[in-house]
Structures are given as C-alpha cells and as structure tokens.
Design a protein around this motif. Structure first.
Motif, PDB file in Angstrom:
ATOM      1  N   SER A  82       0.804  -1.226   0.000  1.00 53.33           N
ATOM      2  CA  SER A  82       0.000   0.000   0.000  1.00 53.33           C
ATOM      3  C   SER A  82       0.834   1.273   0.000  1.00 53.33           C
ATOM      4  N   ASN A  83       2.144   1.123   0.243  1.00 50.36           N
ATOM      5  CA  ASN A  83       3.027   2.291   0.357  1.00 50.36           C
ATOM      6  C   ASN A  83       2.494   3.268   1.411  1.00 50.36           C
ATOM      7  N   SER A  84       2.042   2.695   2.500  1.00 48.11           N
ATOM      8  CA  SER A  84       1.429   3.491   3.563  1.00 48.11           C
ATOM      9  C   SER A  84       2.417   4.492   4.154  1.00 48.11           C
ATOM     10  N   PRO A  85       1.963   5.705   4.446  1.00 46.32           N
ATOM     11  CA  PRO A  85       2.851   6.703   5.048  1.00 46.32           C
ATOM     12  C   PRO A  85       3.312   6.338   6.447  1.00 46.32           C
ATOM     13  N   ILE A  86       2.635   5.401   7.108  1.00 44.29           N
ATOM     14  CA  ILE A  86       3.088   5.033   8.451  1.00 44.29           C
ATOM     15  C   ILE A  86       4.343   4.166   8.411  1.00 44.29           C
ATOM     16  N   LEU A  87       4.729   3.696   7.225  1.00 42.25           N
ATOM     17  CA  LEU A  87       5.967   2.926   7.089  1.00 42.25           C
ATOM     18  C   LEU A  87       7.144   3.812   6.706  1.00 42.25           C
ATOM     19  N   GLN A  88       6.899   5.091   6.580  1.00 34.18           N
ATOM     20  CA  GLN A  88       7.952   6.003   6.130  1.00 34.18           C
ATOM     21  C   GLN A  88       8.211   7.071   7.191  1.00 34.18           C
ATOM     22  N   TYR A  89       9.483   7.450   7.313  1.00 38.58           N
ATOM     23  CA  TYR A  89       9.812   8.550   8.219  1.00 38.58           C
ATOM     24  C   TYR A  89      11.016   9.299   7.660  1.00 38.58           C
ATOM     25  N   PRO A  90      11.198  10.557   8.047  1.00 42.71           N
ATOM     26  CA  PRO A  90      12.179  11.423   7.364  1.00 42.71           C
ATOM     27  C   PRO A  90      13.620  10.939   7.415  1.00 42.71           C
ATOM     28  N   THR A  91      14.043  10.298   8.509  1.00 41.70           N
ATOM     29  CA  THR A  91      15.465   9.977   8.664  1.00 41.70           C
ATOM     30  C   THR A  91      15.791   8.523   8.355  1.00 41.70           C
ATOM     31  N   GLN A  92      14.970   7.866   7.540  1.00 43.52           N
ATOM     32  CA  GLN A  92      15.132   6.433   7.342  1.00 43.52           C
ATOM     33  C   GLN A  92      16.231   6.068   6.340  1.00 43.52           C
ATOM     34  N   LEU A  93      16.915   7.061   5.786  1.00 43.82           N
ATOM     35  CA  LEU A  93      17.973   6.764   4.815  1.00 43.82           C
ATOM     36  C   LEU A  93      18.971   5.750   5.366  1.00 43.82           C
ATOM     37  N   THR A  94      19.335   5.890   6.637  1.00 40.74           N
ATOM     38  CA  THR A  94      20.334   4.987   7.223  1.00 40.74           C
ATOM     39  C   THR A  94      19.725   4.124   8.325  1.00 40.74           C
ATOM     40  N   GLN A  95      18.446   3.809   8.208  1.00 39.31           N
ATOM     41  CA  GLN A  95      17.811   2.968   9.229  1.00 39.31           C
ATOM     42  C   GLN A  95      18.482   1.605   9.280  1.00 39.31           C
ATOM     43  N   ASN A  96      18.543   1.073  10.488  1.00 39.97           N
ATOM     44  CA  ASN A  96      19.086  -0.269  10.762  1.00 39.97           C
ATOM     45  C   ASN A  96      20.598  -0.373  10.602  1.00 39.97           C
ATOM     46  N   LEU A  97      21.281   0.722  10.306  1.00 38.49           N
ATOM     47  CA  LEU A  97      22.742   0.662  10.188  1.00 38.49           C
ATOM     48  C   LEU A  97      23.367   0.950  11.554  1.00 38.49           C
ATOM     49  N   VAL A  98      24.080  -0.033  12.067  1.00 38.47           N
ATOM     50  CA  VAL A  98      24.723   0.117  13.374  1.00 38.47           C
ATOM     51  C   VAL A  98      26.153   0.596  13.159  1.00 38.47           C
ATOM     52  N   PRO A  99      26.533   1.760  13.705  1.00 39.82           N
ATOM     53  CA  PRO A  99      27.899   2.244  13.499  1.00 39.82           C
ATOM     54  C   PRO A  99      28.930   1.329  14.154  1.00 39.82           C
ATOM     55  N   LYS A 100      30.022   1.118  13.428  1.00 36.97           N
ATOM     56  CA  LYS A 100      31.088   0.241  13.907  1.00 36.97           C
ATOM     57  C   LYS A 100      32.409   0.999  13.874  1.00 36.97           C
ATOM     58  N   LEU A 116      26.559  16.530   2.890  1.00 38.18           N
ATOM     59  CA  LEU A 116      25.512  17.543   3.051  1.00 38.18           C
ATOM     60  C   LEU A 116      24.143  16.961   2.723  1.00 38.18           C
ATOM     61  N   LYS A 117      24.082  16.144   1.674  1.00 40.40           N
ATOM     62  CA  LYS A 117      22.804  15.539   1.286  1.00 40.40           C
ATOM     63  C   LYS A 117      22.316  14.562   2.356  1.00 40.40           C
ATOM     64  N   ILE A 118      23.217  13.707   2.827  1.00 36.21           N
ATOM     65  CA  ILE A 118      22.843  12.737   3.858  1.00 36.21           C
ATOM     66  C   ILE A 118      22.394  13.445   5.126  1.00 36.21           C
ATOM     67  N   LEU A 119      23.178  14.415   5.561  1.00 36.36           N
ATOM     68  CA  LEU A 119      22.862  15.107   6.802  1.00 36.36           C
ATOM     69  C   LEU A 119      21.600  15.952   6.663  1.00 36.36           C
ATOM     70  N   GLY A 120      21.339  16.443   5.461  1.00 33.23           N
ATOM     71  CA  GLY A 120      20.083  17.147   5.235  1.00 33.23           C
ATOM     72  C   GLY A 120      18.887  16.233   5.453  1.00 33.23           C
ATOM     73  N   GLU A 121      19.006  14.976   5.023  1.00 29.13           N
ATOM     74  CA  GLU A 121      17.920  14.028   5.203  1.00 29.13           C
ATOM     75  C   GLU A 121      17.793  13.577   6.651  1.00 29.13           C
ATOM     76  N   GLU A 122      18.926  13.507   7.344  1.00 28.24           N
ATOM     77  CA  GLU A 122      18.897  13.097   8.750  1.00 28.24           C
ATOM     78  C   GLU A 122      18.491  14.241   9.679  1.00 28.24           C
ATOM     79  N   ASN A 123      18.422  15.457   9.138  1.00 31.17           N
ATOM     80  CA  ASN A 123      18.063  16.624   9.942  1.00 31.17           C
ATOM     81  C   ASN A 123      16.949  17.422   9.267  1.00 31.17           C
ATOM     82  N   PRO A 124      15.761  16.813   9.123  1.00 28.27           N
ATOM     83  CA  PRO A 124      14.655  17.521   8.480  1.00 28.27           C
ATOM     84  C   PRO A 124      14.234  18.732   9.312  1.00 28.27           C
TER      85      PRO A 124
END
Length: 307
Positions: A31-49, A109-117
């Motif tokens: 359904s591409n529901s909006p409840i499955l989307q959020y502004p900072t999801q570009l790097t979701q689930n990535l654990v920094p190492k 800049l692009k990544i941080l722009g998405e992580e900082n809406p």
C-alpha cells in the motif's frame, strides 16, 4: 490518530485474504502506507562500527559504501593544486571530477540534510543528527590525508568544509569546550601540526603520532581538543604477521601505545595491518581489538563489518 490511519490502510486489504501477520505486513508494504515512512530512514538499521575505511576513495562508491556497512571513519587522500582539492592515491589516479567537495562534502551535506529535516517536530532542535539513524549522536570521522604541502593546502581545506561548518555539522573546539557534532575532521599525512594548533575555533584536528605521545621533543600537549585520534604504522610499531604466536615484546608494544593514547583520552589506530592470508589478518584484528585498539583499519570493509 495513528491507529486509525493504520486501520484505514490495512483493513480494506485484509478483506480479500486470510488475516495472518504476514499478510498484514505484505498489505502494508504494497500500500506504500505513510506510516511505514519517516524522514530519517535513509540509514535505518545501520549500526555504526569502529572501522576505518582506509583509502575510502578507492571504493566503487566512496563514502556511501562505508556508511552502508556501518563504517564510522573514512579516509580521503587530498592533493591541492591551484586552489582545487583533488582526491586520489597518486597523481595518475586524479581526475577533474573527483574532488574533496564532490566525493565527500556534497554527499555528506545531502545525507545530513535528510537526517536533519526541518519541520514542526525539529524546529527547536539545537544538536544535529549524525549520519547513522540508529545512533544519531555518533560522529562520522573523516580523515584528510594531505599529499601536497600542508601549509599551502590548509586554508583551501578549511574553506572546503565551510558548507558543513555553516550547517553546524562539524565537531568544534572553541572557548575551552569540545563540542561533538555530525562529522569530526582529522588531518593526517602532511597536515601541518603548528598551523592546526593555532586554529581557533578549531574544527580541523590532527592525527597524533601514536608512538610519540610521550616524546617531549615534539613540544605538544596531546589531548582530544587537538587530536581525537593517534595513529601509527602497524609494521613498524608491532610487526607481528598474524602467523604463529605474537611475542611478549610485540604485545607489550600494542598495550603501551594504546595505553599512552587512552591516558590522554585519545583513540588509537594502527594502519597498514596485514591483509593476507585471511586467517593472519583476522588474528591481527582480534589481538588489536582485544588489547584496546579503538579503530579497526580495513580495506575489506565487508569482512571487517562481519568480523
């Protein structure tokens, strides 16, 4: 409100089929529901190492590949020529299109722009998020390995980071306070120590010599406000190949140099560790991490991320 939205999205899709949890998941995804989307999801689930991407610009896709694997430190070789900062390991590898700005600063800049809406929820935020959605307080470390004259290059390097500076994205030491932000820039290679010391405020730091932190002849007080990182050539400082047993002297070198760094609040990195045979590389990585080394210097990022 959100529950009502959930029901409105899902219930019509469940009427036609068996109501299992898998079918609900499939229905929501379809359904591409909006409840499955959020502004900072570009790097979701990535654990920094704590992995350093050595010669990161060699990747098929620099920076992004490292971030996709959770790698929290990257390295760019920088050549200053007539006011332009090119990226590459040697002169033959340079191209007009690959610059510090195009390969690292603009993508960041692009990544941080998405992580900082900027929206109704963030209007009063004062601390920017970093590149990792799962750990927004973890800075990305960017090593700038200067290959040309460091004194000549430094003003151009500082200017190149102005877009990140204006966004408040750079870790900065000012008025006696070190403030962590989304990106910590550390100069290495030919970066000029005395000029870096004079920076005020300072958002370009210095990669300290790990084996010389106690050397009085350097006339430098090493601490995180100048050098959040200290590095050395593994072969010279330790020398163990990873095959057979490490000697007591070699192990003592690791613990001594790591200890010197940690006493000063500085993180330790050994570069040019053995890359082959694989079992030897793994043995060296394990000994370094077990004895306090903070950054795992790696060329094979996928192997390091799965280590």
């Amino acid at each position: 409100m959100m529950y009502s939205l959930f029901l409105a999205s899902v219930l019509p899709l469940l009427v036609a089929g068996k109501a299992t949890i898998d079918s609900q998941i499939a229905a929501l995804e379809a359904s591409n529901s909006p409840i499955l989307q959020y502004p900072t999801q570009l790097t979701q689930n990535l654990v920094p190492k704590a992995i350093h991407s050595h010669n990161d610009y060699w990747r098929d896709v620099p920076l992004l590949t490292a971030i996709s694997l959770g790698v929290a430190s990257v390295e760019a070789d920088v050549w200053h020529m007539n006011g332009t900062l090119f990226i590459g390991h040697e002169l033959a590898a340079l191209t007009p299109n690959r610059t510090l700005d195009s390969v690292y600063i603009q993508p960041l800049l692009k990544i941080l722009g998405e992580e900082n809406p900027i929206d109704q929820f963030t209007v009063n935020s004062t601390t920017p998020n970093g590149v990792f959605d799962t750990a927004s307080d973890v800075p990305l470390q960017l090593l700038v390995d200067v290959k040309t004259d460091g004194v000549e290059a430094l003003p151009f390097i500082l200017q190149a980071f102005e877009p990140l500076r204006q966004g408040g994205y750079l870790t900065t030491f000012a008025n006696g306070t070190l403030t962590l932000s989304a990106v910590t820039v550390v100069g290495t290679g030919n970066s000029p120590l005395e000029q870096v010391k004079e920076l005020s405020p300072r958002d370009y730091f210095f990669d300290a010599p790990l084996t010389q932190l106690t050397d009085p002849s350097l006339n430098t007080t090493w601490d995180p406000t100048l050098s959040p990182l200290a590095s050395t050539d593994y072969g010279t400082a330790v020398g163990w190949s990873g095959i057979g047993n490490i000697s007591a002297e070699q192990l003592a070198n690791i613990t001594q140099f790591v200890g010197d760094a940690h006493e000063r609040g500085i993180k330790a990195r050994f570069w040019d560790t053995p890359g082959w045979p694989i079992h030897a590389r793994t043995a060296v990585w394990r000994v370094l991490l077990e004895n306090g080394a903070d950054w795992l210097n790696a060329d094979d990022l996928e192997a390091a991320a799965n280590f």
